[in-house]
Design a protein around this motif. Sequence first.
Motif, mmCIF file in Angstrom:
data_model
loop_
_atom_site.group_PDB
_atom_site.id
_atom_site.type_symbol
_atom_site.label_atom_id
_atom_site.label_comp_id
_atom_site.label_asym_id
_atom_site.label_seq_id
_atom_site.Cartn_x
_atom_site.Cartn_y
_atom_site.Cartn_z
ATOM 1 N N GLY A 162 -20.780 31.849 93.539
ATOM 2 C CA GLY A 162 -19.837 32.469 94.461
ATOM 3 C C GLY A 162 -19.642 33.952 94.193
ATOM 4 O O GLY A 162 -20.482 34.607 93.577
ATOM 5 N N PHE A 163 -18.506 34.472 94.637
ATOM 6 C CA PHE A 163 -18.298 35.913 94.622
ATOM 7 C C PHE A 163 -17.866 36.454 93.261
ATOM 8 O O PHE A 163 -18.138 37.622 92.956
ATOM 9 N N VAL A 164 -17.186 35.659 92.443
ATOM 10 C CA VAL A 164 -16.689 36.164 91.161
ATOM 11 C C VAL A 164 -17.818 36.685 90.283
ATOM 12 O O VAL A 164 -17.762 37.830 89.798
ATOM 13 N N PRO A 165 -18.887 35.913 90.029
ATOM 14 C CA PRO A 165 -19.972 36.476 89.202
ATOM 15 C C PRO A 165 -20.694 37.642 89.864
ATOM 16 O O PRO A 165 -21.240 38.503 89.162
ATOM 17 N N VAL A 166 -20.701 37.699 91.183
ATOM 18 C CA VAL A 166 -21.306 38.851 91.869
ATOM 19 C C VAL A 166 -20.546 40.122 91.513
ATOM 20 O O VAL A 166 -21.133 41.145 91.119
ATOM 21 N N PHE A 167 -19.222 40.083 91.622
ATOM 22 C CA PHE A 167 -18.416 41.264 91.325
ATOM 23 C C PHE A 167 -18.474 41.616 89.837
ATOM 24 O O PHE A 167 -18.516 42.799 89.470
ATOM 25 N N PRO B 12 -19.677 37.985 104.335
ATOM 26 C CA PRO B 12 -19.448 36.633 103.801
ATOM 27 C C PRO B 12 -18.123 36.500 103.058
ATOM 28 O O PRO B 12 -17.456 35.460 103.150
ATOM 29 N N PHE B 13 -17.715 37.542 102.301
ATOM 30 C CA PHE B 13 -16.473 37.444 101.535
ATOM 31 C C PHE B 13 -15.270 37.274 102.458
ATOM 32 O O PHE B 13 -14.435 36.375 102.253
ATOM 33 N N ALA C 222 -15.285 36.339 105.599
ATOM 34 C CA ALA C 222 -15.427 35.124 106.405
ATOM 35 C C ALA C 222 -15.059 33.877 105.608
ATOM 36 O O ALA C 222 -14.313 33.010 106.081
ATOM 37 N N GLU C 223 -15.575 33.767 104.389
ATOM 38 C CA GLU C 223 -15.350 32.551 103.600
ATOM 39 C C GLU C 223 -13.979 32.527 102.944
ATOM 40 O O GLU C 223 -13.363 31.461 102.829
ATOM 41 N N THR C 224 -13.495 33.666 102.499
ATOM 42 C CA THR C 224 -12.228 33.701 101.769
ATOM 43 C C THR C 224 -11.026 33.722 102.697
ATOM 44 O O THR C 224 -9.999 33.095 102.411
ATOM 45 N N TYR C 225 -11.148 34.419 103.821
ATOM 46 C CA TYR C 225 -9.995 34.608 104.705
ATOM 47 C C TYR C 225 -10.236 34.084 106.123
ATOM 48 O O TYR C 225 -9.385 34.255 106.991
ATOM 49 N N GLY C 226 -11.409 33.470 106.370
ATOM 50 C CA GLY C 226 -11.696 32.925 107.691
ATOM 51 C C GLY C 226 -11.861 33.971 108.770
ATOM 52 O O GLY C 226 -11.589 33.701 109.950
ATOM 53 N N ALA C 227 -12.318 35.160 108.425
ATOM 54 C CA ALA C 227 -12.427 36.250 109.386
ATOM 55 C C ALA C 227 -13.605 36.047 110.331
ATOM 56 O O ALA C 227 -14.671 35.588 109.922
ATOM 57 N N ASP C 228 -13.414 36.399 111.610
ATOM 58 C CA ASP C 228 -14.509 36.386 112.568
ATOM 59 C C ASP C 228 -15.165 37.766 112.599
ATOM 60 O O ASP C 228 -14.823 38.656 111.815
ATOM 61 N N ALA C 229 -16.129 37.949 113.512
ATOM 62 C CA ALA C 229 -16.889 39.200 113.543
ATOM 63 C C ALA C 229 -15.988 40.404 113.778
ATOM 64 O O ALA C 229 -16.180 41.467 113.168
ATOM 65 N N ARG C 230 -14.984 40.249 114.642
ATOM 66 C CA ARG C 230 -14.130 41.402 114.931
ATOM 67 C C ARG C 230 -13.279 41.771 113.724
ATOM 68 O O ARG C 230 -13.128 42.961 113.403
#
Length: 383
Positions: free
Chosen positions: A356-361, A226-227, A229-237
Amino acid sequence: MRIDLFLLVIAYVLSQFFRSFLPVLTNVLETDIGADAADLSLASGMWFLVFAAMQIPVGWALDQLGPRRTSGWLLLIGGGGGAALFALAQAPWQIVVAMGLIGVGCSPVLMASYYILARVYPAAMFATFAALIIAFGQAGNLAGSLPLALAVELLGWRLSLGVLALASVLVALLLLRLVIDPPPVQDAPRGSLLDVLKIRGLWLILPLTMVNYAPAAGMRGMWAGPFFAETYGADARLIGYATLIMATAMILGTFVYGPLDRIFGTRKWINVTGATISVGLVCWLAVAPPSGLWYAAALFAVIGMVLSNYPMLMAHGRAFLPPHLVGRGVTLMNLFSIGGAGLAQVITGPIYAGGGFVPVFLFYAGAQSIGLLIYLMSRDRMD
């Protein structure tokens, strides 16, 4: 290496795969069966929690039944059955149940190999051999990254999981046929989990054991997908490439940690150094995440490398265990390690949904800091 120990390493490859493969499936599972990031966080957490809960009966079974039956039957029923259910899943809750079953199947394999190590090989070599098993097992971590992404593109995720179900069944049958149980400890008192808990040397080691693996397990096994994908628009590859980098770094870290206790004459301060660096890097990722995907992937990789000290923590605790409590002792430590990672997965799902991701980290960094402060009061011990 004995053939049965080699087979347990192969089983551990499967275990490493199953704990880390979900990020690559982030997009396809949401598209096909509606499983979002929160669902996958719960499923990943279920694997860890069930795995951890199984350490109590696994510890008893290793001491009473031996590693052959313990590892073979659980991998056959849990690993093979859980992977088959995953391949047939039509709804997110079925993924959660499947991951729980797979957790049952994977729960004994590493501890069975450690049990054989502790009973058959010299105690002073435990950390090095344990690190080698972890390092070779990390091939599953690699397979759960880019290779899985390519397999999903070629075969689809259902057929890929079906192949893994068959592999789990085959390895389990080989374990039942070829694993050699160590002879029972002669004239030793019958121990219990309560006897392990009475060992004061473990009390200040267990808190760090509980939180130390959680950042690496969570980031590699769940949040990387998810990080990126959502932050950098990455696909599965692209996610596959990024997680491959982290998996490779974790293998390298395990090899690096293996002989350090014999080189520096300490286990405690090696673990303190790794945890301290991790806290700093996770805070960096939360406060000022890199602007590019590959810089972020490199930061993930370094975090994974410095947190590859699980064998060193196990060796530190192992040094306080008498022979007749080795099975229960190492599985108790594994319960804390895997259970802490599982709790963190369940907790970070709602944290992510709310902020989002900030409190997770920041949660990972805070929990690890508390465990580290307690561990600083522990007593160092070598074999």
